[in-house]
Write an enzyme that holds these catalytic residues in place. Structure first.
Site, PDB file in Angstrom:
ATOM      1  N   HIS A 293       0.853  -1.190   0.000  1.00 30.57           N
ATOM      2  CA  HIS A 293       0.000   0.000   0.000  1.00 30.57           C
ATOM      3  C   HIS A 293       0.883   1.232   0.000  1.00 30.57           C
ATOM      4  O   HIS A 293       1.970   1.216   0.587  1.00 30.57           O
ATOM      5  CB  HIS A 293      -0.911   0.006   1.238  1.00 30.57           C
ATOM      6  CG  HIS A 293      -2.066   0.930   1.095  1.00 30.57           C
ATOM      7  ND1 HIS A 293      -1.999   2.253   1.416  1.00 30.57           N
ATOM      8  CD2 HIS A 293      -3.312   0.716   0.613  1.00 30.57           C
ATOM      9  CE1 HIS A 293      -3.159   2.822   1.146  1.00 30.57           C
ATOM     10  NE2 HIS A 293      -3.980   1.914   0.663  1.00 30.57           N
TER      11      HIS A 293
ATOM     12  N   GLU B 280      -7.770  -5.509  -0.093  1.00 26.59           N
ATOM     13  CA  GLU B 280      -8.320  -6.331  -1.172  1.00 26.59           C
ATOM     14  C   GLU B 280      -8.177  -7.824  -0.913  1.00 26.59           C
ATOM     15  O   GLU B 280      -8.940  -8.615  -1.451  1.00 26.59           O
ATOM     16  CB  GLU B 280      -7.634  -5.984  -2.506  1.00 26.59           C
ATOM     17  CG  GLU B 280      -7.660  -4.525  -2.879  1.00 26.59           C
ATOM     18  CD  GLU B 280      -9.014  -4.053  -3.378  1.00 26.59           C
ATOM     19  OE1 GLU B 280     -10.039  -4.615  -2.932  1.00 26.59           O
ATOM     20  OE2 GLU B 280      -9.050  -3.136  -4.199  1.00 26.59           O
TER      21      GLU B 280
HETATM   22  N1  COA Z   1       3.957  -7.613  -4.565  1.00 19.96           N
HETATM   23  C1  COA Z   1       5.258  -7.575  -4.841  1.00 19.96           C
HETATM   24  N2  COA Z   1       6.007  -6.459  -4.775  1.00 19.96           N
HETATM   25  C2  COA Z   1       5.387  -5.337  -4.426  1.00 19.96           C
HETATM   26  C3  COA Z   1       4.012  -5.297  -4.130  1.00 19.96           C
HETATM   27  C4  COA Z   1       3.296  -6.498  -4.213  1.00 19.96           C
HETATM   28  N3  COA Z   1       1.994  -6.549  -3.945  1.00 19.96           N
HETATM   29  N4  COA Z   1       3.660  -4.031  -3.828  1.00 19.96           N
HETATM   30  C5  COA Z   1       4.760  -3.291  -3.939  1.00 19.96           C
HETATM   31  N5  COA Z   1       5.804  -4.067  -4.293  1.00 19.96           N
HETATM   32  C6  COA Z   1       7.181  -3.666  -4.509  1.00 19.96           C
HETATM   33  C7  COA Z   1       7.368  -3.145  -5.928  1.00 19.96           C
HETATM   34  O1  COA Z   1       7.703  -4.156  -6.815  1.00 19.96           O
HETATM   35  C8  COA Z   1       8.460  -2.135  -5.744  1.00 19.96           C
HETATM   36  O2  COA Z   1       9.665  -2.844  -5.607  1.00 19.96           O
HETATM   37  P1  COA Z   1      11.020  -2.288  -6.258  1.00 19.96           P
HETATM   38  O3  COA Z   1      11.233  -0.939  -5.606  1.00 19.96           O
HETATM   39  O4  COA Z   1      12.025  -3.329  -5.889  1.00 19.96           O
HETATM   40  O5  COA Z   1      10.751  -2.168  -7.727  1.00 19.96           O
HETATM   41  C9  COA Z   1       8.159  -1.542  -4.375  1.00 19.96           C
HETATM   42  O6  COA Z   1       7.481  -2.565  -3.645  1.00 19.96           O
HETATM   43  C10 COA Z   1       7.300  -0.287  -4.427  1.00 19.96           C
HETATM   44  O7  COA Z   1       6.124  -0.588  -5.192  1.00 19.96           O
HETATM   45  P2  COA Z   1       5.250   0.509  -5.896  1.00 19.96           P
HETATM   46  O8  COA Z   1       4.351  -0.167  -6.860  1.00 19.96           O
HETATM   47  O9  COA Z   1       6.112   1.615  -6.394  1.00 19.96           O
HETATM   48  O10 COA Z   1       4.442   1.070  -4.640  1.00 19.96           O
HETATM   49  P3  COA Z   1       3.204   2.036  -4.700  1.00 19.96           P
HETATM   50  O11 COA Z   1       3.134   2.715  -3.406  1.00 19.96           O
HETATM   51  O12 COA Z   1       3.265   2.868  -5.930  1.00 19.96           O
HETATM   52  O13 COA Z   1       2.009   1.001  -4.934  1.00 19.96           O
HETATM   53  C11 COA Z   1       0.289  -0.570  -4.681  1.00 19.96           C
HETATM   54  C12 COA Z   1       1.064   0.596  -4.019  1.00 19.96           C
HETATM   55  C13 COA Z   1      -0.934  -0.905  -3.843  1.00 19.96           C
HETATM   56  C14 COA Z   1      -0.179  -0.122  -6.069  1.00 19.96           C
HETATM   57  C15 COA Z   1       1.227  -1.790  -4.804  1.00 19.96           C
HETATM   58  O14 COA Z   1       1.611  -2.211  -3.519  1.00 19.96           O
HETATM   59  C16 COA Z   1       0.581  -2.915  -5.592  1.00 19.96           C
HETATM   60  O15 COA Z   1       0.649  -2.913  -6.813  1.00 19.96           O
HETATM   61  N6  COA Z   1      -0.032  -3.916  -4.890  1.00 19.96           N
HETATM   62  C17 COA Z   1      -0.673  -5.016  -5.598  1.00 19.96           C
HETATM   63  C18 COA Z   1      -2.028  -4.603  -6.127  1.00 19.96           C
HETATM   64  C19 COA Z   1      -3.057  -4.406  -5.042  1.00 19.96           C
HETATM   65  O16 COA Z   1      -3.135  -5.171  -4.095  1.00 19.96           O
HETATM   66  N7  COA Z   1      -3.863  -3.370  -5.226  1.00 19.96           N
HETATM   67  C20 COA Z   1      -4.889  -3.000  -4.261  1.00 19.96           C
HETATM   68  C21 COA Z   1      -4.483  -1.797  -3.495  1.00 19.96           C
HETATM   69  S1  COA Z   1      -5.541  -1.474  -2.119  1.00 19.96           S
END
Ligand code: COA
Length: 376
Positions: free
Chosen positions: A253, A307
């Site tokens: 998150h 989620e």
């Molecule tokens: N699984 C694996 N790795 C994850 C992850 C996950 N669910 N969520 C974040 N990461 C990792 C990313 O790969 C990234 O790693 P890196 O720096 O080595 O490349 C790092 O953590 C940061 O991720 P990022 O996508 O930039 O974080 P964010 O703050 O922009 O994104 C979310 C937040 C929720 C979009 C992200 O955690 C995600 O995509 N989760 C999965 C989808 C999900 O559950 N969505 C519902 C949200 S309520």
């Protein structure tokens, strides 16, 4: 001037409506911890709270129900939805029908609580009507004598739902009704800040919620659990996904750096509502995923988000998987509309800047003299 990718850490508004305390794993609606409301207040009470700033008295709730329940009927009787049934994503159907409803209601000018009520009242009818039509069944008219959650389930099946299903769905709707400056709420506020109408703001918000990084994840959580299938497959499946740089749906998150408090509540609901086998698989997956995510990416502090167990709870009340995002929208519309109402008070156009990193000083070349080299 430098940019913050994804606007991380940027404060774009002051709000009285809700706040995520990410380090502590707390979510507050209008001063109430989410655990104070979940399972105790109905969705209608929480919608009133978000719109008006206080929980309703009995008389205020009765007045809200008297106004909102007659608004549940679709003005076009689902006519437009009939054209959208074949293979259409339910979020696209919802977005389209809400746009039509807003146009028919001729929404314009400063947003009102009445418009917020109309949109909120209509969302379950849109989703249920779409579901009936695409399954080749007649739509079921809303009932005025049922609460918001019960009526939604009733319109899907034509049967008055069991009390435990109503309680589960109502609690889910309360948990997801608002969440500070998430992407869809920000979208709604940006649109409202242009002095566009509340219908347009909500239509834009539906578009933002559709993506798997926001509201589209729970169906993918179910897909993931189905693919994992058994306790012995948890470790190899997750190891393989993470080694291939895939994201695990239902984890991570932007703001929470510990478990999302809504996930804690939904986990207990899922424990009660799912089969022991399914819950054990979900729980094993959660435990291993958190351990492995934090081993591989200790700086990110990745934990269970809302989620992950939403999927199990929505599954337990009989909702089809591809209606999970629309059901999220059925809940979040109260928050979106509350934020639009708040944006209207002392509104100022939201217009951030970007950091220009492109070229400058190029000279115009007539089209017949251009080569790929001259335009790249
Ligand atoms: N699984 C694996 N790795 C994850 C992850 C996950 N669910 N969520 C974040 N990461 C990792 C990313 O790969 C990234 O790693 P890196 O720096 O080595 O490349 C790092 O953590 C940061 O991720 P990022 O996508 O930039 O974080 P964010 O703050 O922009 O994104 C979310 C937040 C929720 C979009 C992200 O955690 C995600 O995509 N989760 C999965 C989808 C999900 O559950 N969505 C519902 C949200 S309520």
């Amino acid at each position: 001037m430098t940019s913050a990718k994804g606007l991380e850490g940027i404060v774009v508004a002051q709000t009285h409506i809700s706040h995520v305390f990410g380090e502590e794993g707390r979510l507050v609606y209008r001063g109430y911890e989410i655990g104070e409301l979940a399972g105790k207040a109905s969705y209608e009470e929480v919608a009133f709270l978000l719109w008006n700033g206080h929980l309703p008295t009995r008389a205020e709730l009765d007045a809200l129900n008297a106004k909102m329940r007659p608004l549940r009927k679709l003005p076009d009787n689902g006519y437009a939805l009939k054209a959208l049934t074949q293979g259409v994503n339910p979020m696209d159907a919802l977005r389209t029908e809400v746009s039509l409803v807003a146009a028919l209601a001729q929404m314009k000018g400063t947003a009102t609580v009445e418009q917020a009520m109309l949109l909120t009242a209509l969302f379950p009818t849109v989703v249920a009507t779409f579901q009936r039509l695409r399954s080749g069944q007649e739509p079921i008219a809303p009932r005025d004598d049922l609460g918001h959650a019960a009526n939604y389930l009733y319109m899907l099946t034509g049967e008055v739902p069991p009390e435990n299903h109503v309680h589960s769905l109502d609690t889910y709707l309360v948990l997801l009704a608002d969440h500070s400056m998430n992407a869809s709420t920000f979208t709604a506020r940006v649109i409202a800040s242009t002095e566009s109408d509340i219908g347009s703001a909500v239509v834009g918000a539906i578009g933002a919620l559709k993506g798997p990084l926001h509201g589209g994840a729970p169906a993918l959580v179910m897909d993931m659990l189905e693919q994992i299938g058994s306790a012995e497959n948890v470790k190899p499946w997750i190891d393989n996904a993470l080694s291939n740089h895939k994201k695990l749906m239902g984890f991570g998150h932007r703001v929470y750096k510990t478990t999302d408090p809504r996930a804690e509540i939904l986990r207990e609901m899922a424990r009660q509502a799912s089969t022991p086998e399914f819950f054990a698989l979900a729980h094993d997956t959660e435990q291993y995923a958190i351990a492995e995510l934090n081993r591989r990416k200790p700086d990110q502090r990745l934990y269970t988000n809302v989620e992950f167990y939403s999927a199990a709870v929505l599954n337990s009340v009989g909702l089809p998987r591809d209606l999970y995002p629309t059901t999220f929208a059925v809940s979040r519309v109260a928050g979106w509309t509350a934020h639009v109402l708040e944006q209207m008070v002392g509104n100022r156009l939201i217009r951030p800047q970007s950091e220009y990193v492109g070229p400058q000083g190029l000279k115009f070349t007539p089209i017949d003299q251009r080569s790929l080299a001259s335009v790249s």
